[in-house]
Scaffold this active site. Structure first.
Site, mmCIF file in Angstrom:
data_model
loop_
_atom_site.group_PDB
_atom_site.id
_atom_site.type_symbol
_atom_site.label_atom_id
_atom_site.label_comp_id
_atom_site.label_asym_id
_atom_site.label_seq_id
_atom_site.Cartn_x
_atom_site.Cartn_y
_atom_site.Cartn_z
ATOM 1 N N ARG A 128 0.990 -1.235 -0.017
ATOM 2 C CA ARG A 128 0.012 0.047 -0.013
ATOM 3 C C ARG A 128 0.871 1.226 0.036
ATOM 4 O O ARG A 128 1.567 1.674 1.105
ATOM 5 C CB ARG A 128 -0.771 -0.025 1.250
ATOM 6 C CG ARG A 128 -2.100 0.858 1.152
ATOM 7 C CD ARG A 128 -2.332 0.924 2.844
ATOM 8 N NE ARG A 128 -1.534 1.652 3.525
ATOM 9 C CZ ARG A 128 -1.358 1.560 4.826
ATOM 10 N NH1 ARG A 128 -1.962 0.555 5.519
ATOM 11 N NH2 ARG A 128 -0.473 2.336 5.635
ATOM 12 N N HIS B 136 -3.039 4.466 5.068
ATOM 13 C CA HIS B 136 -4.173 3.785 5.101
ATOM 14 C C HIS B 136 -5.261 4.466 4.544
ATOM 15 O O HIS B 136 -6.118 3.767 3.858
ATOM 16 C CB HIS B 136 -4.376 3.264 6.707
ATOM 17 C CG HIS B 136 -5.653 2.662 6.838
ATOM 18 N ND1 HIS B 136 -5.992 1.420 6.620
ATOM 19 C CD2 HIS B 136 -6.779 2.940 7.700
ATOM 20 C CE1 HIS B 136 -7.289 1.111 6.883
ATOM 21 N NE2 HIS B 136 -7.729 2.086 7.519
ATOM 22 N N TYR C 131 5.028 4.814 11.326
ATOM 23 C CA TYR C 131 5.046 3.434 11.304
ATOM 24 C C TYR C 131 5.952 2.960 10.120
ATOM 25 O O TYR C 131 6.051 1.590 10.318
ATOM 26 C CB TYR C 131 3.632 2.571 11.400
ATOM 27 C CG TYR C 131 2.781 2.851 10.549
ATOM 28 C CD1 TYR C 131 2.929 2.136 9.187
ATOM 29 C CD2 TYR C 131 1.749 3.761 10.519
ATOM 30 C CE1 TYR C 131 1.901 2.232 8.097
ATOM 31 C CE2 TYR C 131 0.677 4.197 9.667
ATOM 32 C CZ TYR C 131 1.007 3.403 8.510
ATOM 33 O OH TYR C 131 -0.186 3.328 7.384
#
Ligand SMILES: Cc1ncc(C[n+]2csc(CCOP(=O)(O)OP(=O)(O)O)c2C)c(N)n1
Lengths: 336, 381
Positions: free
Chosen positions: B274, B278, B287
């Site tokens: 990805r 998100h 992260y």
């Protein structure tokens, strides 16, 4: 003929399956065994493994499979073996079963029945006696049905299978062996209709499922004391029959709700609130409730202290201010 | 490299088990730059036909532009949220192109690009993400379930639909899209097990994009791969380079046709990434490493497909220009139609709770209607 509720439910399923090929039945032990309460007895033998079959032991899977099959032409009737074992499927029930019609603007309805043997009084071990109806009734999009008579068991289950929307069909375990004279097939009042099981004039007992026989027994006992109690059996919690309940309470002026589930945040609480809203000016006393205590369902040795019985109902009726009833004019404000 | 058979003792059960095991390495046809991958030996898989690859190219160009447009619309507040699937085009498009019109697709919130590829009106496809409670399109007419927000709960539905299709004598297959995080949910496992036990024609496509919001794959599973998850249930499993459109199409087409032919369910893990956060509201710097994102961007599925087709003379400058032009027009249409303020009819709140509203719902609808007509009267005064 004399019939138990269990046999009436079995007959309802059999007749539904005979009439409509798209009706399929599945769950845990519903095949060769016929269900732990034998409600699906003989169905696998008569209709074959395709129509009545055992699944892996997974409640979310069972309900999820039913969702997909209902989306694609079938009318699944699934059995959750016991009330508390339906909880793994609750996510499926609350997020999908209840909402599919709404999430698709009416394009996808889910004609399915989730049968839940529920409530106590049969000496079950823990996790086998929960009254879980409030969870379902609180979830918009589910119909919640709970028969208290043998004839209703047959008729309401037939209606549940035929309904275009999902129905949680709650079968009071201790009533499986209740008997009555019934000749099948029988059609009783439709969903959304409460029934006056016993007429009376002094107070209304509102009950459903396993509490109905208790209320009727209490009414019979009260008659010996010269008190006339009307008993209303709700039959379906969703849709709820406000009209019948309110017209009974307006007539009698007093109301006790009798339910086996714990009282806090319960269906009985909802009924009490609705009665106060609709019947305030007719009431001679506050609406009272007789329910199970707010405790986890107790072990068999203690369940008799938990379950609302005839004595607790009668004691509660005695608290309905029969002796010192306030002047109703004060309630309406007319005396001011 | 060992062969599948060598992993196991030659017992009676071994052949069945070996038949379930995924390839030792993800299936790939192209290297990271779109050149033929070395040792292009995939046993059962063949290069998809050129015409299909050309269709995939057009759909991927369109999908990527649509994705960018939707992301842009969140900045203007036209969408409540948008989970981008940029970088996952091969999976999104591959899933759809592997299906026939009569097959079913069970998408998640991330798979709006797949909805567009299915031919669903893009504005309808964005209905949920605009903040509505309903999915916008007709799931029966489009054979596409509402995009699922609770993780993995749609997987057992797909099994039910597929099993029902089989029982009705239809040859339809259901394809479930799910993320790596979703494979940790119980419903995923119950669905795999049910699919296998009922021999249902379902394909589970796990888009392993590395993260569940911020949580990396290492926190989801200790298994050798997500593809291995099928083996224990008796589900044929495979893994594929999810950024290789040829491989994704080859593996998924094979899986769908295997299920259709009565072979039972198949689980495919696609290794992808990805590249965007998100959702538009996520801060991925907290992260993951910028370098990691850049490394994956260099394995871009669209660029790989373009390089491959150009090298074979199957894609010209004109083709590329035409695909981009079509994508621009598509995006402009989405932009224009989403520019309008959405209106909602309050009566809709009560319309689809049940086939027939309960008396309580009727009362509440009347109450709200009265409230609104009072408001309107007040406003008029
Ligand atoms: C049952 C459930 N729990 C939590 C969430 C909140 N949530 C939304 S997306 C997400 C991460 C999902 O990751 P993954 O399955 O890998 O799919 P991806 O978003 O990467 O496509 C979480 C935790 C949810 N939607 N459903």
């Amino acid at each position: 003929m004399t019939l138990t509720m269990g046999k009436a439910l079995n007959a309802a399923l059999r007749d539904a399956m005979r009439e409509d090929e798209s009706v399929v039945m599945f769950g845990e032990d519903v095949g060769a065994l016929g269900g732990v309460f034998r409600v699906t007895d003989g169905l696998a033998a008569e209709f074959g493994e395709d129509r009545c079959f055992d699944t892996p032991l997974a409640e979310a899977g069972i309900v999820g499979l039913a969702v997909g099959m209902a989306m694609n032409g079938f009318r699944p009737v699934v059995e959750m073996q016991f009330d508390a074992f339906a909880y793994p499927a609750f996510e499926q029930i609350a997020s999908h079963v209840a909402k599919m019609r709404n999430r698709t603007r009416g394009a996808v309805g889910l004609p399915m029945v989730i049968r839940v043997p529920y409530a106590g009084g049969i000496g079950g071990v823990e996790h086998h006696s929960d009254s879980s109806e409030a969870y379902y009734a609180h979830t918009p999009g589910l119909k919640v049905v709970t028969p208290a008579t043998v004839a209703d068991a047959y008729s309401l289950l037939r209606e549940a299978v035929a309904d275009p929307d999902p129905v949680v069909f709650m079968e009071a375990k201790k009533l499986y062996w209740a008997k009555d004279e019934v000749s099948l097939p029988v059609t009783t009042e439709p969903f959304g209709t409460a029934v006056v099981r016993r007429p009376g004039s002094d107070a209304t007992l509102v009950a459903y499922g396993p509490a109905v026989p208790v209320a009727l027994e209490a009414a019979a006992a009260a008659e010996a004391d010269g008190r006339s109690l009307e008993v209303v059996d709700l039959r379906t919690l969703v849709p709820f029959d406000d009209a019948t309940v309110a017209s009974s309470v307006r007539k009698t002026g007093r109301c006790v709700v009798v339910a086996e589930a714990t009282g806090f945040a319960s269906v009985s609480a909802e009924i009490a609130a609705r009665v106060q809203e609709r019947c305030f000016h007719s009431l001679w006393a506050p609406v009272l409730r007789v329910t199970g205590w707010d405790v986890p369902y107790p072990p068999p040795v203690l369940e008799k202290y938990h379950l609302p019985g005839v004595d607790r109902v009668l004691d509660t009726v005695d608290r309905l201010q029969f002796d010192d009833a306030p002047d109703p004019r004060f309630l309406t404000g007319a005396a001011g | 490299m060992t062969t599948q058979a060598e992993h196991h003792m030659p017992t009676a059960a071994a052949p069945a088990e070996a038949g379930l095991l995924p390839s030792p390495e993800p299936v790939r046809f192209l290297d990271d730059d779109g050149a033929p991958a070395p040792g292009d030996a995939h046993g059962r898989y063949e290069r998809p036909p050129s015409a299909l690859l050309k269709r995939a190219y057009d759909a991927m160009v369109l999908g990527r532009r649509f994705d960018a447009q939707a992301t842009a619309l969140t900045k203007q507040g036209r969408l409540a949220v948008y989970p981008s699937s940029r970088g996952q085009e091969a999976c999104e498009i591959g899933a759809v192109l592997a299906l026939r019109e009569t097959d079913w697709l069970f998408p998640t919130y991330r798979d709006t690009m797949a909805l567009a590829a299915r031919g669903i009106d893009p504005v309808e496809a964005l209905t949920l993400l605009r903040g509505s409670w309903h999915c916008g399109y007709d799931p029966v007419a489009t054979r596409t379930a509402p995009q699922c927000t609770p993780l993995a709960t749609h997987a057992p539905h797909a099994v039910g639909v597929a099993y029902a299709a089989r029982r009705r004598g239809e040859d339809a297959v259901a394809l479930v899209l799910i993320g790596d995080g979703g494979t940790s949910e119980g419903d995923f496992h119950e669905a795999l097990n049910f699919a296998a036990v009922f021999h249902a024609p379902v394909v589970f496509l796990v888009q392993n994009n590395g993260f569940a919001i911020s949580v990396p794959l290492s926190r989801q599973t200790a298994a050798p791969s997500l593809a291995h998850k099928g083996v224990g249930y008796g589900v044929r499993s495979e893994r594929v380079d999810g950024n290789d459109p040829l491989a994704v199409l080859a593996v998924l087409t094979d899986a769908v046709e295997w299920a259709r032919a009565g072979g039972g369910p198949v689980l495919v893990e696609a290794h992808t990434y990805r590249v965007e956060p998100h959702t538009n509201a996520d801060d991925d710097a907290r992260y993951r490493d910028h370098d990691e994102v850049e490394a994956w961007k260099r394995r871009d599925p669209l660029a790989r497909l373009e390089a491959h087709l150009r090298a074979r003379g199957e894609l010209t400058d004109d083709d590329v220009a035409a695909a981009r032009e079509a994508a621009e027009a598509y995006a402009a249409d989405v932009r224009a139609r989403l520019g309008e303020e959405p209106t909602g009819d309050p009566a809709d709140l009560f319309a689809h709770v049940f086939a027939e509203p309960t008396p309580q719902l009727r009362e509440q609808a009347t109450w709200l209607a009265e409230e609104l007509s009072h408001d309107a009267a007040e406003g008029a005064r």
